[in-house]
Write a protein that holds these residues in place. Structure first.
Motif, short mmCIF file in Angstrom:
data_model
loop_
_atom_site.label_atom_id
_atom_site.label_comp_id
_atom_site.label_asym_id
_atom_site.label_seq_id
_atom_site.Cartn_x
_atom_site.Cartn_y
_atom_site.Cartn_z
N LEU A 276 -4.17 -5.39 -2.72
CA LEU A 276 -4.23 -3.96 -2.37
C LEU A 276 -4.89 -3.78 -1.00
O LEU A 276 -5.79 -2.97 -0.83
N ASN A 277 -4.42 -4.55 -0.03
CA ASN A 277 -5.03 -4.52 1.30
C ASN A 277 -4.62 -3.28 2.09
O ASN A 277 -3.80 -2.47 1.65
N GLN A 278 -5.19 -3.13 3.28
CA GLN A 278 -4.95 -1.95 4.10
C GLN A 278 -3.49 -1.81 4.50
O GLN A 278 -2.93 -0.71 4.50
N ALA A 279 -2.85 -2.91 4.85
CA ALA A 279 -1.45 -2.85 5.27
C ALA A 279 -0.56 -2.39 4.12
O ALA A 279 0.33 -1.54 4.31
N ASP A 280 -0.79 -2.92 2.93
CA ASP A 280 0.00 -2.51 1.77
C ASP A 280 -0.28 -1.05 1.41
O ASP A 280 0.62 -0.32 1.00
N GLY B 146 -8.51 6.13 1.27
CA GLY B 146 -9.26 5.02 1.86
C GLY B 146 -8.51 4.17 2.86
O GLY B 146 -9.00 3.11 3.27
N VAL B 147 -7.32 4.61 3.29
CA VAL B 147 -6.61 3.89 4.34
C VAL B 147 -7.28 4.20 5.67
O VAL B 147 -7.57 5.36 5.97
N GLU B 148 -7.55 3.18 6.46
CA GLU B 148 -8.26 3.38 7.72
C GLU B 148 -7.47 4.30 8.65
O GLU B 148 -6.26 4.16 8.81
N GLU B 149 -8.19 5.23 9.28
CA GLU B 149 -7.55 6.21 10.15
C GLU B 149 -6.74 5.56 11.26
O GLU B 149 -5.67 6.04 11.63
#
Length: 298
Positions: free
Chosen positions: A131-135, A178-181
């Motif tokens: 469940l990483n940021q890219a996904d 929580g996805v980085e801006e």
């Protein structure tokens, strides 16, 4: 809480902060657009966005590990549908509203699953971080740019302003989740660049991909009642949905997902002119547009 842990303090500091770019007029317009398409939105989200996401084996692994979409498909589809309804309702992303809560709730669930997978000893890091940021960013694309692409393939028409509004709504939902801006698409062009990048770097399909694809394709049979007519209607629905997947994703992707080949993929482009014509009328008659929003929501 008298002495909250720092992680909880940090969480609320972020979600209570309204980004300077947040535009409530765009949120309202995006909600109206999402309602206007009615049940066709569900078709696109399930049989294009979700199916397409399964093509990447690594991204599908958390679902296989948690058993959420191979053993509990109907329940998870209902939960995801409820989440979508919450965040796309007008005013639903205000601080105390259900859409806001749903977005943060999904964020907490992802955090728990991520921790569980890392602690299980069974997760292989060659799949990437779970469940990483890219996904997570790709998931936002499924609800925004891919959603719009699938609807346009059915004949729906969206103005540039409407498309940008949908991208904006899901930018804020992604922020709450929580996805980085810095990696959230800021506009339609950004979203399509991110979509092509995600597709170009997608890992190969495997047996889990096919298992999840077939489980999702068979969902109408699980939702149907026991009667002969209900089962018959469910089989027709299943075939039409598979046809739509093959129409928008192509036969190569359909084969990777283990979906049967069907002539119903030609039904969808055949009905395109009718809907496109109706959309031309709707887009030029404002009262009709408002009526379609109300009908679509119902």
């Amino acid at each position: 809480i008298a002495e909250p842990p720092q992680a909880l303090v940090d969480l609320f500091a972020q979600i209570d902060h309204e980004p300077i770019w947040l535009d409530r007029d765009k949120l309202k317009l995006a909600s109206q657009v999402s309602r206007r398409v009615g049940p066709w939105g569900e078709l696109v989200l399930r049989n294009l966005a979700l199916m397409g996401g399964y093509l990447g084996a690594a991204a599908a692994k958390p679902l296989v590990f948690t058993g959420q979409l191979d053993r509990m498909t109907p329940r998870r589809l209902v939960e995801t549908g409820k989440f979508w309804m919450d965040v796309t309702s007008i005013g639903g992303l205000e601080r105390s509203e259900e859409g806001f809560k749903s977005a943060v709730r999904v964020r907490m669930m992802h955090a728990q699953v991520r921790a569980m997978l890392l602690q299980s000893g069974k997760w292989k890091m060659e799949w990437g971080h779970p469940l990483n940021q890219a996904d997570s960013m790709a998931t936002i694309l499924e609800f925004s740019s891919i959603f719009l692409t699938g609807l346009r393939a059915l004949g729906f028409i969206f103005s540039k302003r409407e498309r940008e509004a949908v991208i904006h709504l899901w930018r804020y939902v992604g922020y709450l989740m929580g996805v980085e801006e810095r990696i959230l698409p800021t506009c339609e062009d950004d979203a399509y660049r991110a979509m092509y990048l995600a597709a170009a770097t997608m890992p190969e399909s495997d047996d889990d991909t096919r298992a999840l694809g077939q489980s999702l394709a068979n969902a109408p049979l699980q939702f149907a009642g026991d009667g002969w007519l209900a089962q018959r209607a469910a089989r027709v629905e299943r075939t039409l949905r598979i046809g739509y997947t093959r129409y928008v994703l192509g036969d190569k992707a359909g084969d990777k997902l283990g979906l049967p080949r069907t002539a119903t993929k030609y039904f969808w482009p055949a009905q395109f002119p009718l809907r496109f014509g109706a959309e031309l009328v709707r887009s030029n008659v404002p009262p009709l547009n408002s009526l379609m929003v109300k009908i679509g929501e119902r």
